[in-house]
Enzyme design. Sequence first.
Site, PDB file in Angstrom:
ATOM      1  N   PHE A 187      -4.957 -91.736  31.295  1.00  0.00           N
ATOM      2  CA  PHE A 187      -6.423 -91.679  31.288  1.00  0.00           C
ATOM      3  C   PHE A 187      -6.954 -90.530  32.127  1.00  0.00           C
ATOM      4  O   PHE A 187      -8.068 -90.074  31.921  1.00  0.00           O
ATOM      5  CB  PHE A 187      -7.000 -93.015  31.796  1.00  0.00           C
ATOM      6  CG  PHE A 187      -7.059 -93.131  33.292  1.00  0.00           C
ATOM      7  CD1 PHE A 187      -8.126 -92.572  33.998  1.00  0.00           C
ATOM      8  CD2 PHE A 187      -6.046 -93.752  34.023  1.00  0.00           C
ATOM      9  CE1 PHE A 187      -8.181 -92.647  35.384  1.00  0.00           C
ATOM     10  CE2 PHE A 187      -6.087 -93.830  35.405  1.00  0.00           C
ATOM     11  CZ  PHE A 187      -7.162 -93.270  36.086  1.00  0.00           C
TER      12      PHE A 187
ATOM     13  N   LYS B  35      -0.831 -90.223  21.296  1.00  0.00           N
ATOM     14  CA  LYS B  35      -1.257 -91.605  21.590  1.00  0.00           C
ATOM     15  C   LYS B  35      -1.955 -91.534  22.955  1.00  0.00           C
ATOM     16  O   LYS B  35      -1.309 -91.591  23.989  1.00  0.00           O
ATOM     17  CB  LYS B  35      -0.032 -92.519  21.641  1.00  0.00           C
ATOM     18  CG  LYS B  35      -0.280 -93.983  21.338  1.00  0.00           C
ATOM     19  CD  LYS B  35      -1.354 -94.649  22.166  1.00  0.00           C
ATOM     20  CE  LYS B  35      -0.906 -95.014  23.559  1.00  0.00           C
ATOM     21  NZ  LYS B  35      -2.041 -95.433  24.431  1.00  0.00           N
TER      22      LYS B  35
ATOM     23  N   CYS C 135      -2.829 -86.784  39.621  1.00  0.00           N
ATOM     24  CA  CYS C 135      -1.412 -86.890  39.997  1.00  0.00           C
ATOM     25  C   CYS C 135      -1.040 -85.820  41.010  1.00  0.00           C
ATOM     26  O   CYS C 135      -0.003 -85.891  41.635  1.00  0.00           O
ATOM     27  CB  CYS C 135      -0.524 -86.784  38.776  1.00  0.00           C
ATOM     28  SG  CYS C 135      -0.639 -85.166  38.029  1.00  0.00           S
TER      29      CYS C 135
HETATM   30  P1  NAD Z   1      -0.305 -95.675  32.392  1.00  0.00           P
HETATM   31  O1  NAD Z   1       1.152 -95.582  32.648  1.00  0.00           O
HETATM   32  O2  NAD Z   1      -0.979 -96.975  32.570  1.00  0.00           O
HETATM   33  O3  NAD Z   1      -0.627 -95.221  30.877  1.00  0.00           O
HETATM   34  C1  NAD Z   1      -0.135 -94.020  30.342  1.00  0.00           C
HETATM   35  C2  NAD Z   1       0.030 -94.190  28.842  1.00  0.00           C
HETATM   36  O4  NAD Z   1       1.009 -95.195  28.593  1.00  0.00           O
HETATM   37  C3  NAD Z   1      -1.247 -94.622  28.137  1.00  0.00           C
HETATM   38  O5  NAD Z   1      -1.337 -93.955  26.903  1.00  0.00           O
HETATM   39  C4  NAD Z   1      -1.027 -96.118  27.954  1.00  0.00           C
HETATM   40  O6  NAD Z   1      -1.701 -96.623  26.830  1.00  0.00           O
HETATM   41  C5  NAD Z   1       0.463 -96.215  27.758  1.00  0.00           C
HETATM   42  N1  NAD Z   1       1.011 -97.506  28.198  1.00  0.00           N
HETATM   43  C6  NAD Z   1       0.492 -98.334  29.139  1.00  0.00           C
HETATM   44  N2  NAD Z   1       1.261 -99.435  29.264  1.00  0.00           N
HETATM   45  C7  NAD Z   1       2.288 -99.289  28.401  1.00  0.00           C
HETATM   46  C8  NAD Z   1       3.427-100.095  28.069  1.00  0.00           C
HETATM   47  N3  NAD Z   1       3.658-101.253  28.692  1.00  0.00           N
HETATM   48  N4  NAD Z   1       4.280 -99.649  27.154  1.00  0.00           N
HETATM   49  C9  NAD Z   1       4.061 -98.476  26.536  1.00  0.00           C
HETATM   50  N5  NAD Z   1       3.004 -97.663  26.794  1.00  0.00           N
HETATM   51  C10 NAD Z   1       2.128 -98.070  27.719  1.00  0.00           C
HETATM   52  O7  NAD Z   1      -0.992 -94.537  33.278  1.00  0.00           O
HETATM   53  P2  NAD Z   1      -2.545 -94.282  33.476  1.00  0.00           P
HETATM   54  O8  NAD Z   1      -3.097 -95.351  34.335  1.00  0.00           O
HETATM   55  O9  NAD Z   1      -3.197 -93.978  32.193  1.00  0.00           O
HETATM   56  O10 NAD Z   1      -2.485 -92.905  34.300  1.00  0.00           O
HETATM   57  C11 NAD Z   1      -2.346 -92.848  35.697  1.00  0.00           C
HETATM   58  C12 NAD Z   1      -0.914 -92.632  36.092  1.00  0.00           C
HETATM   59  O11 NAD Z   1      -0.435 -91.427  35.498  1.00  0.00           O
HETATM   60  C13 NAD Z   1      -0.744 -92.435  37.592  1.00  0.00           C
HETATM   61  O12 NAD Z   1       0.423 -93.091  37.975  1.00  0.00           O
HETATM   62  C14 NAD Z   1      -0.601 -90.931  37.730  1.00  0.00           C
HETATM   63  O13 NAD Z   1       0.101 -90.505  38.884  1.00  0.00           O
HETATM   64  C15 NAD Z   1       0.169 -90.611  36.499  1.00  0.00           C
HETATM   65  N6  NAD Z   1       0.048 -89.211  36.140  1.00  0.00           N
HETATM   66  C16 NAD Z   1       1.134 -88.424  36.320  1.00  0.00           C
HETATM   67  C17 NAD Z   1       1.071 -87.078  36.017  1.00  0.00           C
HETATM   68  C18 NAD Z   1       2.265 -86.193  36.193  1.00  0.00           C
HETATM   69  O14 NAD Z   1       2.251 -85.091  35.682  1.00  0.00           O
HETATM   70  N7  NAD Z   1       3.303 -86.630  36.884  1.00  0.00           N
HETATM   71  C19 NAD Z   1      -0.115 -86.544  35.496  1.00  0.00           C
HETATM   72  C20 NAD Z   1      -1.211 -87.389  35.315  1.00  0.00           C
HETATM   73  C21 NAD Z   1      -1.106 -88.730  35.627  1.00  0.00           C
END
Ligand code: NAD
Length: 501
Positions: free
Chosen positions: A153, A177, A285
């Site tokens: 997000f 997605k 992040c």
């Molecule tokens: P999230 O892991 O909740 O969701 C990421 C994606 O995975 C979304 O599209 C979501 O729909 C999907 N998803 C969620 N639950 C799932 C499941 N059980 N099985 C399969 N897919 C699933 O992350 P978020 O809250 O959207 O984003 C924030 C997180 O992302 C933080 O931890 C942040 O540090 C990380 N982030 C990392 C980077 C990087 O480059 N390392 C960059 C941006 C964000």
Amino acid sequence: MSNAPYLHGHFVDGRSVEGTSGRLHDIYNPTTGAVQGQVALAAKTEVERAITSAQKAFPAWSRVNPQRRARVMFKFKELVEKDMDNLAKMLSAEHGKILPDARGDVQRGLEVVEFACGIPHLQKGEYTEAAGPGIDVYSMRQPLGVVAGITPFNFPAMIPMWMFGVAIACGNTFINKPSEKDPSVPMRLAELMMEAGAPEGVLNVVNGDKEAVDTLIEDPRVKALSFVGSSDIANYIYANGAAHGKRVQAFGGAKNHMVILPDADMDNVVNQLVGSAYGSAGERCMATPVAVPVGDDTAERLIEMMRPRVESLSIGPSMSEESDLGPLVSGPHRDRVADYIQMAVDEGQELIVDGRDFKMQGYENGFFMGGTLLDKAKPGHKSYDEEIFGPVLQIVRAANFDEAVALPSDHQYGNGVAIFTRNGSAAREFAQRVNVGMVGVNVPIPVPVAYHTFGGWKRSGFGDTNQHGPEGVKFWTKVKTITQKWPEDVQGSEFVIPTMD
Ligand code: NAD
């Protein structure tokens, strides 16, 4: 964007299509706390339809010559630039980040698209003449086929563009997605890609949750998965994607440290730290949720200077141009951040500034929170060991340089780290020794430019190829190596080279 409630389906075969699963997810406006729209959550069959669309588009798109693919990227860049204000407003209304941050989100994605415009040069192979008698060897980088990106997000413009910008330029067809929390910008980007001249099926968007993601993992027609999100899901996608024979890169959470040596320019440190710890409500992040002053004197000076700055942070609605930060993305996330603050207090950390009771006048139902500053966090404190992802800065005091190198190096996450100092050799030694993927020297958020590469270590990155830059081209292509020998004299062939005898 109008205030009328809206409903997103998916984007398949070059157009928006309705969702048919009957499952919907509410999209909130974090500033008001109200539901402003809904998004359909795809059933397996709907994801399969998108995969079929991408598969149908692949043979022709992969044969389009690279300069023509680059022209589509140039056009796409132009269209996104023209649509910048609209995109930024959409983004800010669903995510909650302030408008300047939202424009930055789009801009950083565009920089990867600019990089991808150089694909004719980037995708060139290598050639060795006369590797053996009459033998030449050359290699080519071919696209993989149908590939997918699962995005978080917090950067709904930049991260999809990191992925599809390079993947599509390389000749792949793509399924995004996006996060169900803010899908409007990814949907709009797909429309703009079609307008830029990408054929139908080259970029599809399926909205959804685990069911959609699992379909992408399991379907053998999908050849590669790129993921950015939290670490447990990153690990799940990496392990399951690999078990299904796919190429996978999966980037996870973070807990980035800023090390402050006693000789650092403290005015600069504080200015940078306010922006990198609290900007975008800490939902980056590459934010800096941990400060590591070296020596108690440095720690005391830091706290003395930070306290008034944190107390006077300017917090406002996401559409604001002037505020330092807007609301958090959701009510449950804000409550989770508040729970971590309580946990930190219970663990013995000193609460210097408490942002939990902040209320935004006129937006009392919004997901707002003030800035929080905590001192004396330590390894072993759960609130320090885990990612909070909110406007919270924890201070971990280090007694000396070695301890300051060890703290980020031993942490489970290894996305980014920064050191602030005037001492070049200390900075150089720090950069060499620290066990973290991206390092800033007097730069608080060391996000590499598009033609370098982005990726963290340890639980911040699973897989071994990074996002964008030459590593991105590598990830989205496979190498074929040709060893060729042409007979010098073929008897009876009309192609025989005439000789003098
Ligand atoms: P999230 O892991 O909740 O969701 C990421 C994606 O995975 C979304 O599209 C979501 O729909 C999907 N998803 C969620 N639950 C799932 C499941 N059980 N099985 C399969 N897919 C699933 O992350 P978020 O809250 O959207 O984003 C924030 C997180 O992302 C933080 O931890 C942040 O540090 C990380 N982030 C990392 C980077 C990087 O480059 N390392 C960059 C941006 C964000």
